[in-house]
Design a protein around this motif. Structure first.
Motif, mmCIF file in Angstrom:
data_model
loop_
_atom_site.group_PDB
_atom_site.id
_atom_site.type_symbol
_atom_site.label_atom_id
_atom_site.label_comp_id
_atom_site.label_asym_id
_atom_site.label_seq_id
_atom_site.Cartn_x
_atom_site.Cartn_y
_atom_site.Cartn_z
ATOM 1 N N GLU A 1 5.617 6.858 -14.586
ATOM 2 C CA GLU A 1 6.404 7.400 -13.488
ATOM 3 C C GLU A 1 6.220 8.908 -13.442
ATOM 4 O OE1 GLU A 1 10.647 6.227 -11.714
ATOM 5 O OE2 GLU A 1 10.780 7.205 -13.635
ATOM 6 N N LYS A 2 5.654 9.373 -12.361
ATOM 7 C CA LYS A 2 5.446 10.807 -12.181
ATOM 8 C C LYS A 2 6.482 11.378 -11.229
ATOM 9 C CE LYS A 2 1.853 14.113 -10.898
ATOM 10 N NZ LYS A 2 0.447 14.262 -10.482
ATOM 11 N N TYR A 3 6.872 10.587 -10.248
ATOM 12 C CA TYR A 3 7.861 10.993 -9.273
ATOM 13 C C TYR A 3 9.039 10.024 -9.327
ATOM 14 C CZ TYR A 3 3.712 13.287 -7.367
ATOM 15 O OH TYR A 3 2.578 14.025 -7.215
ATOM 16 N N ASN A 4 10.054 10.344 -8.581
ATOM 17 C CA ASN A 4 11.134 9.391 -8.352
ATOM 18 C C ASN A 4 10.685 8.470 -7.218
ATOM 19 O OD1 ASN A 4 13.414 7.969 -7.784
ATOM 20 N ND2 ASN A 4 14.674 9.729 -7.229
ATOM 21 N N TRP A 5 10.203 7.295 -7.609
ATOM 22 C CA TRP A 5 9.639 6.382 -6.611
ATOM 23 C C TRP A 5 10.699 5.459 -6.028
ATOM 24 C CZ3 TRP A 5 5.299 7.883 -4.796
ATOM 25 C CH2 TRP A 5 4.380 8.523 -5.616
ATOM 26 N N SER A 6 11.956 5.785 -6.159
ATOM 27 C CA SER A 6 13.024 4.979 -5.564
ATOM 28 C C SER A 6 12.834 4.910 -4.061
ATOM 29 C CB SER A 6 14.395 5.596 -5.871
ATOM 30 O OG SER A 6 14.571 5.734 -7.258
ATOM 31 N N ALA A 7 12.994 3.713 -3.507
ATOM 32 C CA ALA A 7 12.812 3.540 -2.066
ATOM 33 C C ALA A 7 13.880 4.309 -1.304
ATOM 34 C CB ALA A 7 12.887 2.061 -1.709
ATOM 35 N N ASP B 1 13.125 1.181 7.148
ATOM 36 C CA ASP B 1 12.162 0.094 6.989
ATOM 37 C C ASP B 1 10.872 0.545 7.643
ATOM 38 O OD1 ASP B 1 13.882 -1.780 5.716
ATOM 39 O OD2 ASP B 1 14.850 -2.130 7.662
ATOM 40 N N ILE B 2 9.739 0.293 6.973
ATOM 41 C CA ILE B 2 8.439 0.726 7.481
ATOM 42 C C ILE B 2 7.571 -0.501 7.737
ATOM 43 C CG2 ILE B 2 6.339 2.046 6.977
ATOM 44 C CD1 ILE B 2 7.958 3.823 5.188
ATOM 45 N N CYS C 1 -2.996 6.137 0.325
ATOM 46 C CA CYS C 1 -1.569 5.942 0.104
ATOM 47 C C CYS C 1 -0.800 6.737 1.158
ATOM 48 C CB CYS C 1 -1.184 6.408 -1.301
ATOM 49 S SG CYS C 1 0.589 6.367 -1.641
ATOM 50 N N LEU C 2 0.031 6.049 1.927
ATOM 51 C CA LEU C 2 0.937 6.707 2.871
ATOM 52 C C LEU C 2 2.240 6.972 2.137
ATOM 53 C CD1 LEU C 2 1.744 7.625 5.761
ATOM 54 C CD2 LEU C 2 2.563 5.277 6.130
ATOM 55 N N ARG C 3 2.643 8.239 2.120
ATOM 56 C CA ARG C 3 3.852 8.605 1.371
ATOM 57 C C ARG C 3 4.819 9.349 2.281
ATOM 58 N NH1 ARG C 3 2.978 11.872 -4.092
ATOM 59 N NH2 ARG C 3 2.521 13.623 -2.708
ATOM 60 N N THR D 1 8.925 7.046 -0.766
ATOM 61 C CA THR D 1 8.549 5.664 -0.536
ATOM 62 C C THR D 1 7.091 5.661 -0.130
ATOM 63 O OG1 THR D 1 9.144 3.593 0.553
ATOM 64 C CG2 THR D 1 9.196 5.584 1.918
ATOM 65 N N THR D 2 6.336 4.667 -0.569
ATOM 66 C CA THR D 2 4.896 4.660 -0.349
ATOM 67 C C THR D 2 4.435 3.306 0.170
ATOM 68 O OG1 THR D 2 4.408 3.897 -2.584
ATOM 69 C CG2 THR D 2 4.569 6.276 -2.245
ATOM 70 N N ARG D 3 3.281 3.331 0.842
ATOM 71 C CA ARG D 3 2.621 2.123 1.282
ATOM 72 C C ARG D 3 1.105 2.282 1.075
ATOM 73 N NH1 ARG D 3 7.220 1.210 1.430
ATOM 74 N NH2 ARG D 3 8.447 0.021 2.959
ATOM 75 N N LYS D 4 0.482 1.216 0.606
ATOM 76 C CA LYS D 4 -0.972 1.196 0.409
ATOM 77 C C LYS D 4 -1.662 0.960 1.757
ATOM 78 C CE LYS D 4 -4.550 -1.470 -2.019
ATOM 79 N NZ LYS D 4 -4.778 -2.596 -2.963
#
Length: 408
Positions: A318-324, A329-330, A391-393, A401-404
């Motif tokens: 974990e490098k960032y706080n990846w909490s959604a 909603d995306i 990666c869309l961030r 929040t991220t999406r591949k």
């Protein structure tokens, strides 16, 4: 936090080419020796000097000495063919374990003596798609040989050229220098420029902090890397082991482990060196530390000994706080071959930073966007981007929040 160990091997191969400067070598014998040496040492990064300045020699090592017996993990960097001496001279190269590492980019620094080669590697991690990895910059050097004032002056000018380049290069914090430096003493100006230069961001450190007059000094026999031969033979240097020419130097961040990569204590060593062969060849006398077949391979292969160093690289989960970001909603509309379109259904008005990243973590698109309550549609022009994984961030106030994204 997990960790990955990376072993580095620095080695001057002594004219790994068919003919050079009136000398010729049996490359089949050299290949046999290298297979034994690499099998024993188990490196992950191999930095070499004096490989023939033609890609066929690097490919030969890859095919005959590394990717053998069902192994397919080894890859290599770019080779430069510059030589001030003839059209097919001697060059540097790096080989790396592609199961652990990937090559990001290769650069070279030309000068009037020999090229420096710079290879930027990154660690393969589960978080790679999110741009979360560790980079390691490997500089491979071969300074001018010789004990005259002119030779030392040329070594200094080489280092000055390198430092000037590195000051403009995206060096980052974790970098090392591997090479045959042909340095006789830590007081020599070329070495002082490396370790005590005016710009602290491009300074190197000896991981074992032995700064001394190494030449012909029995006190430092355990660090001597040249020469494996006491008497002249097959174009090898003679005189026995009495010089510390070969080094792996590290950045301050690696020395202290402040940026997730650290040099492991007590891991720096000279392969084949037991400290009891001062001014002797490597196969004379008794050696309690290394097997006889390895010593014979080292003797037949080169008039240098390899240097080893182990690095420990943190594999961050974990490098960032990846909490959604729970209020949105995306939805992604694919394929994203020319334009990426997506909608955000937001339950409140908000400002987000929108970024598109490569798998290397490079930001290729960045924009602040404002949403309204309800459905919002956005797009990113993908036309000029190469095919691959992105990666869309979206980020706001330290939450991501991220999406591949796959562009085919």
């Amino acid at each position: 936090m997990q960790a990955e160990k990376i072993r580095i091997l620095q080695y001057n191969l002594t004219q790994y080419t068919n003919q050079y400067a009136g000398c010729s070598f049996d490359l089949f014998q050299k290949d046999s020796c290298l297979r034994q040496i690499f099998t024993y040492a188990k490196p992950d990064i191999i930095a070499v000097n004096e490989i023939g300045a033609n890609v066929r020699y690097a490919q030969r090592i890859l095919n005959n000495c590394l990717n053998i017996n069902g192994v397919h993990k080894w890859a290599m960097g770019a080779l430069t063919e510059f030589s001030s001496e003839n059209s097919e001279g001697l060059a540097n190269m790096v080989f790396y374990n592609s199961e652990k590492l990937q090559l990001h980019s290769s650069q070279h620094v030309a000068n009037t003596v020999r090229d420096f080669n710079i290879y930027k590697l990154y660690l393969k991690t589960p978080q790679l798609i999110l741009g979360d990895t560790n980079f390691l910059v490997v500089v491979v050097a071969h300074l001018k040989a010789g004990r005259t004032f002119e030779d030392a002056t040329l070594r200094t000018s080489q280092v000055e050229c390198l430092i000037e380049y590195l000051e403009q290069y995206d060096l980052m914090d974790n970098y090392i220098l591997c090479g045959d430096l042909n340095i006789y003493s830590a007081t020599e100006q070329a070495f002082q420029l490396l370790i005590n230069g005016a710009n602290s961001t491009v300074c190197f450190h000896d991981p074992i902090a032995v700064y001394a007059d190494w030449h012909n000094n029995a006190r430092y026999a355990y660090l001597h890397t040249q020469s494996t031969h006491k008497t002249q033979g097959n174009c090898f240097a003679m005189g026995g082991l009495n010089d510390r020419f070969d080094f792996i130097l590290v950045s301050n961040a690696i020395l202290n482990g402040s940026k997730d990569i650290r040099a492991l204590p007590n891991s720096y060593c000279v392969l084949g060196q037991d400290g009891n062969h001062f001014c002797e060849d490597i196969i004379s006398l008794k050696n309690e530390l290394f097997p006889r077949n390895l010593l014979e391979a080292l003797y037949d292969m080169s008039d240098h000994l390899p240097v080893l160093l182990d690095l420990e690289i943190s594999k961050k989960t974990e490098k960032y706080n990846w909490s959604a970001i729970k209020d949105i909603d995306i939805k992604i509309f694919e394929p994203a071959d020319r334009q990426l379109e997506f909608t955000i259904v937001d339950r409140r008005k908000h400002t987000y930073t929108m970024e598109l990243l490569t798998i290397f973590g490079q930001i290729v698109y960045k924009k602040d966007i404002q949403t309204e309550i309800g459905k919002n549609t956005f797009s990113i022009d993908m036309h000029n981007l190469p095919n691959g994984i992105y990666c869309l961030r979206l980020s706001s106030e330290g939450v991501y929040t991220t999406r591949k994204i796959v562009k085919k």
